[in-house]
Design an enzyme around this catalytic site. Structure first.
Site, short mmCIF file in Angstrom:
data_model
loop_
_atom_site.label_atom_id
_atom_site.label_comp_id
_atom_site.label_asym_id
_atom_site.label_seq_id
_atom_site.Cartn_x
_atom_site.Cartn_y
_atom_site.Cartn_z
N GLY A 227 73.99 -8.46 -3.62
CA GLY A 227 75.02 -8.71 -4.33
C GLY A 227 73.87 -9.97 -5.95
O GLY A 227 72.90 -8.68 -5.73
N ALA A 228 73.92 -11.05 -6.27
CA ALA A 228 73.35 -10.87 -7.18
C ALA A 228 71.83 -11.31 -7.23
O ALA A 228 71.04 -12.17 -7.69
CB ALA A 228 73.83 -12.05 -7.77
N ASP A 258 78.39 1.15 -3.97
CA ASP A 258 78.57 2.46 -4.19
C ASP A 258 77.85 2.76 -5.09
O ASP A 258 76.97 4.65 -5.11
CB ASP A 258 80.34 3.26 -4.30
P1 ADP Z 1 78.63 -4.32 -1.85
O1 ADP Z 1 78.49 -3.41 -3.11
O2 ADP Z 1 77.97 -2.96 -0.53
O3 ADP Z 1 79.17 -5.10 -0.56
P2 ADP Z 1 76.91 -6.15 -3.11
O4 ADP Z 1 77.75 -7.21 -3.55
O5 ADP Z 1 75.15 -6.25 -2.03
O6 ADP Z 1 76.81 -4.96 -2.40
O7 ADP Z 1 76.11 -5.82 -4.42
C1 ADP Z 1 75.43 -3.76 -4.62
C2 ADP Z 1 74.64 -4.41 -5.41
O8 ADP Z 1 75.31 -4.72 -6.90
C3 ADP Z 1 72.95 -5.29 -5.69
O9 ADP Z 1 72.48 -5.17 -5.41
C4 ADP Z 1 73.21 -5.24 -7.32
O10 ADP Z 1 71.98 -4.79 -7.98
C5 ADP Z 1 74.21 -5.49 -7.87
N1 ADP Z 1 75.23 -7.12 -7.65
C6 ADP Z 1 76.89 -7.21 -7.52
N2 ADP Z 1 76.57 -8.80 -7.78
C7 ADP Z 1 75.97 -9.13 -8.58
C8 ADP Z 1 76.25 -10.13 -8.81
N3 ADP Z 1 77.24 -11.02 -9.09
N4 ADP Z 1 75.43 -9.85 -9.93
C9 ADP Z 1 74.57 -9.17 -10.56
N5 ADP Z 1 74.58 -8.01 -9.79
C10 ADP Z 1 75.37 -7.79 -8.96
#
Ligand code: ADP
Length: 302
Positions: A227-228, A258
């Site tokens: 995520g973040a 994705d």
């Molecule tokens: P998924 O959508 O597969 O659950 P994640 O939530 O880990 O995966 O997010 C994938 C990527 O998207 C992270 O590695 C980051 O680069 C970006 N991302 C997701 N949420 C955030 C956020 N709140 N702020 C900044 N980047 C984010």
């Protein structure tokens, strides 16, 4: 020229379109989203194919046309006469999105009814891309055929990239999910897990533990998204921790993972630099979560 084959299920998406009872039809699916962004990012000389199975009805024809119009190679997509495409509908309740699915009988579940189509698609390809959702929708015997094909593909020099994308409700039970995912990991060169999912189902205390588990399963390159929060990129001789750019206005996190995968893979295939690729993944994901929908226009489209 690089040839990539993404394998999975593309679905019809019905999204709220203003009035209470009004929906807009679109198309999406985790592996399709990644293929779609890869097509945007890689040079036209590279070939990106989507592999699935569709029906022969009008909606399947439309989905096939959509995939082709995105610039993806559709040559190996079979159109079966016994099933149609899967569908999901997004509901908005007080701003919260929830999903309903109708995909139990989708043609994609039969994409490996015989392995010749995928074998032909993988012929001469450099990279196969699949996810835990690809595995979850296949019956066990088809999954075994897929694993055999991936083994042969790697033997012939191909690489496999895999996003575990854990979706427990697509699996008969959590044990089947975690075991099958780790079997696929053992056949993968690149794994792109998300820590939040992995922590819950594998009891990983930290992203570093997730990276270690996939490395120990034999994956050469592991990227743990978080995520973040900082992601971890690990190989035999490198381990990096990178913080994604801050996104102040997160509008819709659909396809964050994705799109990250597409940004990462496109950069890594072209430049081979882990840190640069991590930043490329995160910056594409940042652009995607700042807009509504899985497939958003990118700056350089203009
Ligand atoms: P998924 O959508 O597969 O659950 P994640 O939530 O880990 O995966 O997010 C994938 C990527 O998207 C992270 O590695 C980051 O680069 C970006 N991302 C997701 N949420 C955030 C956020 N709140 N702020 C900044 N980047 C984010």
């Amino acid at each position: 020229m690089t040839r990539i084959v993404a394998i999975g299920e593309a679905m019809v998406e019905l999204a709220p379109a203003g009035a209470d009872d009004l929906y807009r039809a679109g198309f999406a699916g985790d592996t399709l989203n990644t293929a779609w962004y890869l097509r945007k990012l890689l040079p036209a000389s590279d070939q990106i194919a989507y592999f699935t199975a569709l029906g022969q009805d009008a909606l399947s024809d439309k989905l096939l046309a959509f995939i082709a119009a995105a610039g993806l190679d559709t040559a190996h997509i079979a159109q079966r006469d016994d099933s149609s495409v899967g569908l999901y509908m997004i509901s908005l309740t007080n701003g919260e999105r929830s999903f309903s699915y109708w995909r139990g009988q989708s043609a994609a579940r039969r994409m490996l009814a015989d392995d010749r189509a995928l074998r032909a698609a993988l012929q001469g390809a450099d990279l196969a891309y699949l996810s835990g959702i690809t595995l979850a929708i296949l019956p066990p015997e088809a999954r075994a055929r897929l694993f055999d094909l991936l083994r042969d593909f790697r033997q012939a020099g191909g690489k496999v990239a895999f996003d575990p994308n854990l979706r427990p409700r697509l699996w008969p039970d959590p044990k089947t999910m975690t075991e099958t995912v780790m079997q696929a990991a053992a056949l993968s060169d690149i794994a792109l897990p998300s820590f939040e999912d992995e922590a819950g189902w594998f009891n990983d205390p930290t992203p570093a533990a997730t990276a270690r588990r996939y490395r120990e399963a034999g994956v050469a390159l592991v990227v743990v998204k978080n995520g973040a929060d900082p992601m971890i990129l690990a190989t035999a001789d490198q381990s990096l921790t990178l913080t994604p750019p801050r996104v102040t206005d997160v509008v819709d996190t659909t396809a964050a993972g994705d799109s990250f995968n597409a940004g990462f893979l496109a950069s890594y295939l072209q430049q081979g630099d882990l840190e640069q690729a991590g930043h490329a993944g995160a910056s594409l994901a940042a652009a995607v979560i700042g807009q509504i929908g899985a497939l958003v226009a990118l700056d350089h489209d203009a």
